[in-house]
Design an enzyme around this catalytic site. Structure first.
Site, PDB file in Angstrom:
ATOM      1  NE  ARG A  40      75.424  20.295  32.328  1.00  0.00           N
ATOM      2  CZ  ARG A  40      75.693  19.294  31.499  1.00  0.00           C
ATOM      3  NH1 ARG A  40      76.271  19.545  30.329  1.00  0.00           N
ATOM      4  NH2 ARG A  40      75.411  18.062  31.798  1.00  0.00           N
TER       5      ARG A  40
ATOM      6  CE  LYS B 295      73.874  13.808  26.400  1.00  0.00           C
ATOM      7  NZ  LYS B 295      74.483  14.073  27.695  1.00  0.00           N
TER       8      LYS B 295
ATOM      9  CE1 TYR C 208      76.739  31.958  -3.399  1.00  0.00           C
ATOM     10  CE2 TYR C 208      76.991  29.999  -2.023  1.00  0.00           C
ATOM     11  CZ  TYR C 208      76.208  30.818  -2.834  1.00  0.00           C
ATOM     12  OH  TYR C 208      74.912  30.487  -3.067  1.00  0.00           O
TER      13      TYR C 208
ATOM     14  CG  MET D 206      71.790  25.999   2.882  1.00  0.00           C
ATOM     15  SD  MET D 206      70.268  26.895   2.562  1.00  0.00           S
ATOM     16  CE  MET D 206      70.701  28.551   3.026  1.00  0.00           C
TER      17      MET D 206
HETATM   18  C1  PLP Z   1      75.502  13.449  28.093  1.00  0.00           C
HETATM   19  C2  PLP Z   1      75.665  13.026  29.476  1.00  0.00           C
HETATM   20  C3  PLP Z   1      76.386  11.876  29.818  1.00  0.00           C
HETATM   21  C4  PLP Z   1      77.177  11.072  28.812  1.00  0.00           C
HETATM   22  O1  PLP Z   1      78.398  11.720  28.541  1.00  0.00           O
HETATM   23  P1  PLP Z   1      79.468  11.122  27.496  1.00  0.00           P
HETATM   24  O2  PLP Z   1      80.651  11.972  27.633  1.00  0.00           O
HETATM   25  O3  PLP Z   1      78.826  11.238  26.166  1.00  0.00           O
HETATM   26  O4  PLP Z   1      79.667   9.728  27.899  1.00  0.00           O
HETATM   27  C5  PLP Z   1      76.367  11.464  31.127  1.00  0.00           C
HETATM   28  N1  PLP Z   1      75.701  12.166  32.059  1.00  0.00           N
HETATM   29  C6  PLP Z   1      75.035  13.302  31.788  1.00  0.00           C
HETATM   30  C7  PLP Z   1      74.343  14.021  32.875  1.00  0.00           C
HETATM   31  C8  PLP Z   1      75.000  13.767  30.483  1.00  0.00           C
HETATM   32  O5  PLP Z   1      74.333  14.893  30.215  1.00  0.00           O
END
Ligand code: PLP
Length: 873
Positions: free
Chosen positions: A637, A521, A766, A816
């Site tokens: 969550r 992701k 700045y 920036m």
């Molecule tokens: C991102 C995520 C992981 C991986 O977590 P890490 O701490 O990066 O290993 C596992 N399960 C879910 C549902 C996640 O969103």
């Protein structure tokens, strides 16, 4: 070559089945993904902690491989009858058999063989010696750093007694007991010990034990001479104590060394003068020695050349032509949607073979093109060399070749017994087609790099995956510059070898049978999703996961075929999910109903049965993709709660046929923190409870998974059917215990745009927040700012970057697109120099702590405008 039927006697094996046709062993094969030429390939089914070669027999057999070495009593998938034409031999240890076969090949060679070991620089010294000795010898050497228990036999196997005059092989070990096996394969007549350092200390009780283990390479009866540095007391003493035939050199006037060097170094970039005293002769050489490791490597090589009696003037000539050893392949975006593999490694046949494997491994759709110069350093006669080149191109699925240079032009332009060449028109330019059996390769010929560049139109390479591989003197960096997408000075370099290393680290900690889902992701935690996914596919991960549907679509469009879970799909994306075989995570009743509605709308009357498996079932595109149900056990969550279970179970039972559930999952809130371990155990217990009820309602077993990276290491008994690896792959152990075993994957670097000398009292940037000081300062402006993802909180001395390996603190606010650092203490810093923002030597966990955040945020914040370059060694 060895006849297959002679192997049982040679390797103490037992013939399980004779091959249908008498067969000679031409090459050795360890990996079903690298078959290349199946004819004459002998596969060794090796077994490791997280790998079993026997699993791949069906795949290999289907690809035409007919010769196999398997382990005694191993289960062959499908039984012997699944391989009717194959020759199969069983042995106690396929690895030992591989080494034994290489040792037998070695015994056929009567020339000298030099073995190199030591803690560092084995590959560089080997490559330099090969460059320096190539005018006198036809050398067979280890490709890249093939120095392991399997790399050494593969290297030695290539020794050709009727062609080579010298073998140079490197040997590396990480544990006690490994070296004698390598020594039996290499059977060195000469040795070279580079140095003793801290690399691989972990596998040994002490530095001294490691030294003695390494020196076992040199204790065979055939060793005539061992080159070593006499200035390392431990090495010197061990060589003497073991009575080895040492040939030592010193640069510190140590008595008793065979060669005495005296160095006169000016500054780092001017050539140093090296006086060498050997026997009754003294000579003077000059060479650029920018740092201590280069100096040591070069003196090793000089000692070898002097001992061999190469004339001083000739040595100097060869030293002047010596070039740095580049051992990496860079992958980057090209113009017009193309993708470049820029291989600067030595332009010999072994190097070409390895680069072509990297090309073949790319999953991108579209044409595969190679831009190739004359192949040098092969030692083969030109017709044989280019026949091998054409064969390699054919077996690696290359469809277009741009051939640059007089030799390759001459050799590939005309028909011969092996191929036919016909005229073709390619777009607007004339080209030729080379036909080898069923295979056709389009070739465009250019006499020189200049001729190619003069007519180059990058659009003619649109969407292609292009390997650029040229001998140094062809200057192919100009071609890469012309084809690559624009790059500004800031680059995120992603080391794919480090990524593989980390993957392996976690794999070895999995219980047998536990599958591996990898989280890609957020652009693979900022590292570049397609490249990471492509590597994971090659490394046979079981599943990938992304956050949103479009991330999954992008992976599919790049040819990724692994099952992909989408964690947060929008309800209106179900149609997209179905078309791209993406599997939604479902976390609420609303979503579940929406899914049922969407699938009712398109589901044909008949039903697909569902089978959970390593790769999720490939439903035809008319059916709905598998789903993953998310249970909330304490993260608060997303997910169904424990009180939802009865209703969920009823729905699952009612719609059994229309809900292809692939897995049940939960996510831990604090798997990395020991103080919350009781809470974590409660989460895991709740998950097991809920999963038991739901699985019963589903009516068949499904995959259950709960652990993220920290969880994999900290809760090994809760690995269940699958784990979800995230940040650990990218080199960060959130739990902290295994950080030293992981390799940093990403380095963010930028360049110095300008350096100013500020008189005392002047402010910087700045708001004049870089306050004046009581002394004069040198301030460097770097080409990175918060728009690139460099956090503003690093301003005003909180952050540092590394320039020439030295820390330079931030001065004033991060702007920036730029920021300023103090380089007063780094006098050699110049405009154009590199600055490391994070990476090896500047660890993410430490940097994150300085601004009160976590490594995840630093990684994912690197903006998309920063170019990613992927490197492998
Ligand atoms: C991102 C995520 C992981 C991986 O977590 P890490 O701490 O990066 O290993 C596992 N399960 C879910 C549902 C996640 O969103």
């Amino acid at each position: 070559m060895f006849a297959f039927h002679s192997l049982p006697a040679l390797l103490a094996g037992r013939l399980l089945q004779a091959p249908a046709h008498a067969a000679e062993v031409r090459h050795l094969l360890l990996d079903s993904r690298r078959v290349g030429q199946p004819a004459g390939a002998l596969f060794f089914a090796l077994r490791g902690p997280s790998h079993d070669g026997h699993r791949y027999l069906p795949e290999l057999y289907a690809q035409g491989v007919r010769l196999f070495v398997v382990e005694e009593n191993a289960d062959l998938p499908g039984g012997l009858s699944a391989y009717p034409e194959a020759g199969i031999m069983e042995v106690a240890s396929p690895l030992a058999a591989l080494q034994g076969l290489a040792a037998a090949q070695r015994r056929r060679f009567s020339g000298p063989v030099l073995a190199i070991t030591g803690s560092n620089a084995k590959t560089i010294v080997k490559e330099w010696l090969a460059q320096l000795l190539s005018p006198d010898e036809d050398i067979c050497r280890s490709p890249r750093s093939y120095n392991s228990q399997v790399g050494v036999p593969l290297s030695v196997w290539e020794l050709n007694p009727s062609h080579h005059t010298l073998g140079i092989f490197e040997a590396g070990i990480s544990e006690v007991g490994e070296m004698p096996r390598l020594a039996q394969v290499i059977q060195p007549t000469q040795g070279l010990f580079t140095n003793l350092g801290s690399a691989h200390d972990a596998g040994f009780a002490s530095r001294d034990e490691k030294l003695h283990e390494k020196l076992r390479l040199f204790q065979g009866p055939g060793l005539e001479r061992l080159f070593y540095c006499h200035d390392q007391p431990a090495v010197r003493e061990a060589v003497a104590a073991l009575g080895l035939p040492g040939f030592g050199w010193t640069s510190q006037g140590a008595p008793g060394a065979a060669v005495q060097f005296v160095l006169h170094e000016a500054d780092a970039n001017a050539p140093a003068t090296i006086e060498a005293q050997y026997g009754d002769h003294s000579h003077t050489f000059s060479a650029v020695l920018p740092d201590a490791p280069t100096r040591e490597n070069l003196l090793h090589c000089l000692a070898v050349l002097l001992q061999r009696g190469v004339e001083a003037a000739e040595i100097q000539r060869r030293l002047s032509r010596l070039h740095p050893v580049a051992m990496r392949l860079e992958m980057k975006q090209g113009r017009h949607g193309s993708y470049l593999l820029d291989d600067t490694y030595n332009n010999d046949l072994a190097g070409l073979g390895l680069a072509l494997e990297s090309l073949r491994r790319q999953s991108r759709p579209g044409r595969r093109t190679v831009i190739l110069s004359d192949v040098l350093e092969s030692g083969l006669p030109a017709p044989e060399l280019y026949a091998r080149v054409a064969g390699l191109l054919a077996t690696h699925g290359v469809s277009r070749l741009v051939a640059i240079g007089p030799d390759i032009n001459e050799q590939l332009a005309m028909s011969n017994e092996q191929w036919t060449v016909v005229e073709e028109q390619e777009a607007t330019r004339p080209a030729r087609k080379l036909l080898i059996a069923h295979y056709s390769l389009l070739i465009e010929f250019y006499p020189s790099t200049e001729a190619f560049l003069a007519t180059l139109d990058p659009a003619a390479f649109a969407q292609e995956t292009i390997l650029v591989k040229g001998a140094r003197r062809f200057g192919f960096e100009r071609i890469v510059a012309a084809l690559q997408a624009q790059q500004h000075g800031t680059v995120l370099e992603v080391n794919l070898d480090a990524l593989s290393h980390n993957l392996q680290h976690y794999r070895q900690r999995l219980q047998p049978g536990t599958r591996l889902m990898v989280m890609v992701k957020a652009f693979a935690y900022g590292s570049g999703s397609y490249e990471v996914a492509s590597l994971l596919q090659f490394q046979r991960a079981d599943y990938l996961a992304v956050a949103y549907a479009d991330e999954g679509v992008a992976l599919r469009e790049h040819g990724i075929s692994l099952p992909i879970m989408v964690m947060n799909p929008a309800p209106d994306s179900f149609d997209t999910l179905r078309r791209y075989r993406l599997e939604p995570e479902i976390y609420s009743f609303d979503m579940l109903r929406e899914y049922l509605r969407a699938s009712a709308a398109m589901q044909p009357a008949h039903q697909q049965g569902h089978h959970p498996g390593a790769s999720s079932p490939h439903h035809p595109l008319t059916s709905s993709p598998s789903i993953h149900l998310k249970l909330d056990t304490g993260m608060r969550r997303l997910g169904f709660e424990e009180s939802d279970v009865p209703e969920l179970a009823a729905l699952l039972r009612e719609h059994r046929a229309r809900l292809p559930v692939a897995s049940l999952m939960t996510h831990l809130a604090a798997s990395d923190e020991a103080r919350h371990d009781n809470f974590t155990r409660e989460q895991l217990a709740a998950f097991r409870r809920m999963a038991a009820v739901l699985e019963e309602a589903i009516g068949h077993p499904v995959l259950k998974h709960a652990l993220n990276s920290a969880g994999i290491l900290r809760f090994p008994d809760a690995q269940l059917d699958m784990v979800r690896l995230g940040i650990g792959l990218y080199g960060v152990d959130a739990g902290g215990t295994d950080q030293d075993a992981l390799r940093p994957v990403s380095s963010l670097r930028t360049t110095i745009s300008q350096i100013k000398v500020l008189p005392k009292g002047q402010t910087v940037g700045y708001g004049r927040r870089g306050s004046g000081t009581a002394h004069e300062r040198r301030i460097a402006t770097l080409a990175i700012g918060y728009a690139d993802g460099y956090d503003r909180r690093f301003g005003n001395g909180v952050g540092t970057v590394l320039i020439h390996g030295q820390p330079a603190p931030l001065v004033g606010s991060v702007c920036m697109d730029m920021c300023m650092v103090d380089v007063t203490d780094i006098p050699q810093a110049r405009a154009g120099d590199l600055a490391l923002v994070f990476g090896p030597g500047l660890g993410l966990p430490d940097l994150a702590a300085r601004i009160g955040t976590i490594a995840y945020e630093l990684l994912t914040n690197v903006s998309e405008r920063v170019k990613r370059v992927f490197v492998t060694e």
